[in-house]
Design a protein around this motif. Structure first.
Motif, PDB file in Angstrom:
ATOM      1  N   UNK C  51     -10.900  -5.566   2.757  1.00 19.58           N
ATOM      2  CA  UNK C  51     -11.070  -4.995   1.420  1.00 19.58           C
ATOM      3  C   UNK C  51     -12.075  -3.852   1.417  1.00 19.58           C
ATOM      4  N   UNK C  52     -13.130  -3.997   2.198  1.00 16.19           N
ATOM      5  CA  UNK C  52     -14.039  -2.848   2.341  1.00 16.19           C
ATOM      6  C   UNK C  52     -13.290  -1.653   2.911  1.00 16.19           C
ATOM      7  N   UNK C  54     -10.145  -0.951   2.781  1.00 18.98           N
ATOM      8  CA  UNK C  54      -9.201  -0.364   1.831  1.00 18.98           C
ATOM      9  C   UNK C  54      -9.888   0.697   0.993  1.00 18.98           C
ATOM     10  N   UNK C  55     -11.068   0.356   0.502  1.00 15.78           N
ATOM     11  CA  UNK C  55     -11.786   1.287  -0.371  1.00 15.78           C
ATOM     12  C   UNK C  55     -12.333   2.468   0.421  1.00 15.78           C
ATOM     13  N   UNK C  58      -9.488   4.827   1.093  1.00 17.96           N
ATOM     14  CA  UNK C  58      -9.178   5.551  -0.145  1.00 17.96           C
ATOM     15  C   UNK C  58     -10.174   6.694  -0.356  1.00 17.96           C
ATOM     16  N   UNK C  79      -5.307  -4.092   3.723  1.00 24.65           N
ATOM     17  CA  UNK C  79      -5.027  -3.839   2.316  1.00 24.65           C
ATOM     18  C   UNK C  79      -5.125  -2.354   1.980  1.00 24.65           C
ATOM     19  N   UNK C  80      -4.567  -1.986   0.845  1.00 27.16           N
ATOM     20  CA  UNK C  80      -4.848  -0.687   0.268  1.00 27.16           C
ATOM     21  C   UNK C  80      -3.737   0.348   0.334  1.00 27.16           C
ATOM     22  N   UNK C  83      -2.591   1.506  -3.081  1.00 25.49           N
ATOM     23  CA  UNK C  83      -3.546   2.344  -3.812  1.00 25.49           C
ATOM     24  C   UNK C  83      -3.527   3.775  -3.282  1.00 25.49           C
TER      25      UNK C  83
END
Lengths: 241, 241, 241, 241, 241, 241
Positions: C51-52, C54-55, C58, C79-80, C83
Motif C-alpha cells: 500500500x505504501x 501504491x501511493x 502514484x 496494489x494501485x 488508481x
C-alpha cells in the motif's frame, strides 16, 4: 425407434464394439445403427483428431440415407455435438455428457477415468461447455492409449481401477464415469474395486436418447442450434479419397 | 518475422480486407501473409461452419509451404485454436482472445459486439474456454450477417454503435471489442459514439503475435498441445475438390 | 515512444535491473525510463509495503516532468494499478497481469512462482481483481525473500525451478510466470528444467505496453477510471523527507 | 473495551458523525474513539483517494498513542484492511464487510446502495476480495456525491430509497446495505419505502468488533497477515505537512 | 434479551453443554434458553437425521410458549434455517454460518474441522447455500462420531488438532472453525497446536444474535422468508409420542 | 419394474394427476405407484412446508410395504432427495433435477417457469445443490398458487406462457422446464407460444428412473449417502394423528 451411434474413430472394430454395447441395453423396439466416420484418425486422442472427427461425424450424419430418431456421438470429450444439433432436429446425445448427467443422479460427485493424460483437457472442456463441472470431482488418466486397451485387458483394468480408487479416496468421487470405450466387463471390475457405481458412456447415451425420443422432445431451434443458414460452400463436401 | 493470418471464411475479399488491416499495424519488419482456407463456407455464422473452418484452417497451416513465426486465426468465436497449437510450435493467436486480452488492459470490463445473435453462444464458448469471461460484461449482436456488413456500411455502423452504447450504459462495459471483421473506420465511429476504447480483433492479434515472437516464446508442449501422436488417418487429407 | 517503468521497491539496484530487462526487449524506437518510487520499503513483501508502494508509485507518475506514452508498474501482486489508470490517459500495464495474459496464449493453464509464501495471497488477489484466475493453476512460493535472490543465485534458481516443476507435474501448469524480478538467465534455466515456456513479467509488460500504444488505445474513462474529481486534499503531497 | 473508528475522509464533520453513530449502538463499557486520517482527500470517491486513505489510516493506527482492542475502517469499498491486519493483532473490521456479513443473516440476498456510480467498482472489488459476493444481488449508485448528502437530505433520502426499491424489485435483494455514511434516519426511511431490513455499515461494524473482542478472537498471523518483516523504509513516514 | 438456543440432537446432555457454552459468552442482560427438540435422533450425522432435526427444531420454536428475541440453530451443517426464518420475525442464526462469518473477519481463509467424514457434504451444502464458500479452504473430518467426543477427550482433541494442522499447512487455512459441539478447552488446545484463531460455532452465534438484536434488525419478509401462507395441514403436528 | 412416485403435497387429487402423467410415458413393463405423503401441507409453497414434506416423503418411502426399483420425488424445488438416497439403495430421482438434466440435452440453456415467486429461491437452491445452474438461464414465477392452477386453466396457461416467452426473449433460454405440476396440455401450449421444447418434470423423471434401472445402476453408498448409522430415535416415527 432408430438411433445412429456414430464412432469418432475410423477403426471399424471400435464401431463394432460400440454397436454391441449399445444394442445390449437398447429397448426391444430400438434399432441401433453403428456408423464409422468416412475419414479421420484410427483413434482420437487430441484436439487435431477431435476436430477432424467432428467434421467426419457431421458428414456421416448429414449423408445418412435412412431416417433416424436420435444421434449418439460416441467419443469421449470430443468436439462437434453443437454442430450436429444445428444439422438435425432429433435429439443429439454426446456420451461424455450422458455419462456425467447419469452419474449425477447416483452420487454427490463423479470422476471420469480416461485413457491418456493429454485427453483430460478435452474432457474438461466438454464438461465445462455442457455445464456439467459443478459436481465433477476430477478427470483422471490411466495412461493407456485407446488402441492399447485391447492388447492387455487385465493390465488395462488394473490401471483404470487404480485411478478410480484414487478418485474415490483422494477426490471424494462417489461415482465413476468410464471415459474410454469398449471393454467388456470393465465396469463390473471397477465397481468391485471401488464400491462406487460405474457409468459407461455408450449405454448411458442409449437410454438417454431413448428417453428423449419417448418424451417427444426435439432439439431446440430458437437460437444456438437454429438450422444452418443457406450459403455457398467451397470445395466441400470432399470427394471420397 | 512472418505471420500467417488465416481467414475462416472462404470469401477472398474478406481475406484481402483482413490482410490490409493486419499489415496496417504490423511492425516494419513483419511480413503479413493472408491465407484463405481451402474449403468451407463463404461466411462462418454457426457451429457447423465453424467446425468446417477449424479443419480447413488446420489444413491450410499444415500444408503451408514456407516457414512462419506465428499464426493468427482470424475468425471471431471459432473453433480449432487448440488443434493449431498441437500442430505447430510457434505462437497461435485467436482474434477473439487477443481482443479480449487487450481490452482487459484498458478498462474494468469489456463487451463484444458481433454480427448475428446466433453467433453469440460461439463467442461466449470461446471466451469461456480461454478463461476470459470474468471481465466480460456482455456479448451483444447487431443483427447483421457477415456479408451484409459491406452492403450498407452506414447502417452497419449504426447498428453496431447502438449495441456498443447499450453495452456501456446497461452492462457497464468500459471497452468495446468488435466481434466482426473488416470495416474501415468502424472502430473510430464506435469510439465517437460511446466514448469507450474500441479494440479490433485482427490488429490486436497482430501486435500480440509480434510480442510473443519478440519475447522468444513458443507454444507449450508439456501437456494439452503436445505434438499429434503418430497414427493412421483414413481418407484424409481430402483430395482437392 | 517513451515508457515509464516504475519499480515498487525503493532499492535503486532493483530499478536498474528492471530497466535493463525492459530495455533488452523494447523496440528500437522505445525509450525505457526506469523510475524509483520517492518513498517506501526497500523491498515489498506484504500488504503494508504494497500500500505504501501504491501511493509512492502514484506520486512518482503524477509528478513525472516529461511526457510519456505508457506506464508499467513493475511489482508482482501489488496494489494501485487502478488508481494509476484514473490518473493518466495512456495505457497502464501491471507486470502481474501482463505475464498472466501472455502466458494464457501459450498454454492451457499457467502457474506463478514467486518469492515468499506471504506474497502468494497478494498475487492471488491481483489476478482475481483482474479477472485472470480461470486459467491459473497455482501460485507457488520458493521461500526466498526478494533481497536474497541476488545473494546466492544458484540456490535461488534451484528453489524456483523446483516449484516450477511441481507446478507442471502436480498442478498441471503448462506455462510458468516468474513472480519475482530480475535474475539474468532465470527464465532459461527454469525452461530447461520444466520444458514449459517461462514468462517474465517485466519483458511481457514492455511488449504489451508497446502493443497498446501502437494500436492507438488509451485507458477507458467511461466509469471506473474516470479522472479524479476535483477536491481538497489535506497534508498531501508530503514534503520530501 | 476501546475501539478505534477511523474515518477515511479528512473531513472532521464526517468523523464526528461516524463517532456519534458508533457510540449510539456501542455497549455501555465500550469506548468509541473516532479518528480522522492525518492526510488525504476531504471525501474518498475513487481509486486514487482510496489508496491515499489506505496509507493515511495505516499511519493513524500505527501511531495511535493509546492501546485499543479493535479497529474499524469506516469507509465503504476502500483499500487497506489487509494491511491493517498485518499491523495489529486485535480484530480489524471494514464497514463494507461488516454490513454485508450482517445482511446475510437477515435475507437470502442483499444489495448495496452507494453514492456515485464510480464507487460501485470499488465496492464490488472489496466484496469480492472478502468472499462476500455470492449473495450480493447488486451494488447500485444514487448518483449523489459524499459531500452532497448533507446539503439536501430529503433529496438524498429520495434518491437512495429509489435505488433500494429497484434493488428489491428488479434484483431480488431482500436486505439493503447503505454504502454511504452518516445520515440520521436514513435507514428508517429506506426501510419504510422498501419493507426490507436496512443495514448501516458503521453500526454493524461496532457490534461485530465487540463480538470478536468478547469472543477473545484476534487476527490470524499464520500467513497473509503475519507481522511486517523488519526492513528499511525510505522517506517514510512523511513529515507533517 | 432472550435467545433460544435449539439443539438438533435429542441428547439432553448436549443441550446442557451447548447452553453452558452459550451462557458463558452472553452479555449480562441476555437470557440463554437451551431447547431440546421434541423428536429425532440422539445425534445428527447425516441427511436423514438432519431432515428430522429440521422439522423438530421448527416444531420446538413454533410451540415455544414465551416470547424470544432471536433463535440459534445449534447444529453444524444442518437443514431448516430458512424455514425458521419463515416462521419467525426475529433473527435466526445458524452456528455453521455464524462461525464462518466470524472466521472471515480474522483471516483470509478458514477451514472447518468436523466429526465424521459423512457430515462433510452437509456442511459444504450449508456453506454453499449461505454464500460462504469463497473463503472456505476446506472442510475436514476427524473421524470421530458426535457421541464419541466425550468418551476419550484427549484422543478427540488430538484427532481434531491433527486435521486443523493439516488445514493450515496443506489448505492454507488461516482460521479454524470447530464443526462439532461442546468440548471444554478444545478451542484453546487447537489454537496452541496450530497458531490459528479457533472459532466455536455456538459462542459465535450468541454474539452474532446479540448484535442483530441490538441493531434492531429483523428477518427480511420481502420474498424468500415471507410468512407461511395459510393452508390446510394433514396429520400435523404429530401427537406427542 | 416398479417406481414409487411420491407427491410432496397431501392433496390426493394432485397425487392422482401425477400418477396419470407418469403412467402415460412409462414403459409397458413399468408399474407406477403414486404415493401421497402421510402428513404435511395440502400444497408446498415455501421452506416450512418443504421441510415437512421432506420428512413425510421419507416416512412414506421408509414404510412402503412392497419392494420397488426406483423412487421419484415429485415436488419442484423441494428438500430431502439426499436423505432418500441414504435410506434406499435403488435410484432416487427428483423431478427438478430430472427436468433440468433433460433440458440440457435439448438446448444450450434452460429456464424454469414455476408458480409463486416465493418458490423461486427453493428451486434455485435445489438446482445449485445438484450442480445444475451453469446452464440455467432463469427461474421465473407465473404468480399462480399451486391450487389455483386448476381453477382457471386458460389463465394459468396464459400466465405461464408469458413467462416462458420472456425467458426465451430476455434470458436467452432455449428450453423451458415446467416447474409446477399437473396441467394436461400445458406443455404443448407453451411450446406453441415459444417455439422452445418444453420439459415436464414428472415425465422426465419417469424415463430417467427407468434408464437408471435398466442400466443396473444404484445409489452410491461410498460417502454422502451411506446407510443411516444405527442410533436411538426419540418420539419418532410419530403416531398417526
Amino acid at each position: 425407434m432408430r438411433i445412429l451411434v456414430v464412432n469418432v474413430n475410423t477403426t471399424q472394430a471400435i464401431t463394432d464394439s460400440i454397436g454391441r454395447q449399445a444394442a445390449a441395453v437398447a429397448a426391444p423396439d430400438t434399432e441401433i445403427v453403428p456408423v464409422t466416420p468416412p475419414f479421420g484418425a484410427e483413434s482420437v486422442e487430441g484436439y487435431y483428431e477431435s476436430h477432424l472427427a467432428a467434421v467426419a461425424v457431421l458428414e456421416a450424419v448429414r449423408t445418412h440415407a435412412e431416417p433416424f430418431d436420435a444421434v449418439i456421438q460416441a467419443g469421449y470429450g470430443e468436439h462437434g455435438r453443437e454442430a450436429l444439433q444445428e444439422l438435425v432436429e432429433v435429439p443429439v446425445v454426446d456420451i461424455t455428457e450422458a455419462s456425467a448427467s447419469t452419474a449425477q443422479f447416483l452420487g454427490r460427485s463423479y470422476s471420469v477415468v480416461t485413457s491418456l493424460d493429454r485427453t483430460v483437457p478435452l474432457i474438461e472442456d466438454r464438461l465445462a461447455t455442457a455445464g456439467l463441472t459443478a459436481r465433477c470431482a476430477s478427470v483422471r488418466a490411466s495412461g493407456l492409449a485407446v488402441l492399447d486397451l485391447d492388447r492387455d485387458p487385465d493390465a488395462a483394468v488394473e490401471a483404470i481401477a487404480e485411478q478410480a480408487l484414487r478418485a474415490v479416496r483422494e477426490d471424494h468421487a462417489e461415482v465413476i464415469c468410464l471415459g474410454c470405450g469398449g471393454m467388456a466387463g470393465l465396469a463390473d471390475r471397477v465397481l468391485e474395486r471401488t464400491g462406487a457405481p460405474v457409468v459407461d458412456g455408450v449405454t448411458a447415451a442409449v437410454t438417454t436418447a431413448e428417453s428423449l425420443v419417448r418424451l417427444g422432445l426435439r432439439t431446440s431451434k430458437v437460437r444456438s442450434y437454429a438450422p444452418v443458414r443457406p450459403k455457398r460452400f467451397t470445395n466441400w463436401p470432399p470427394r471420397a479419397g
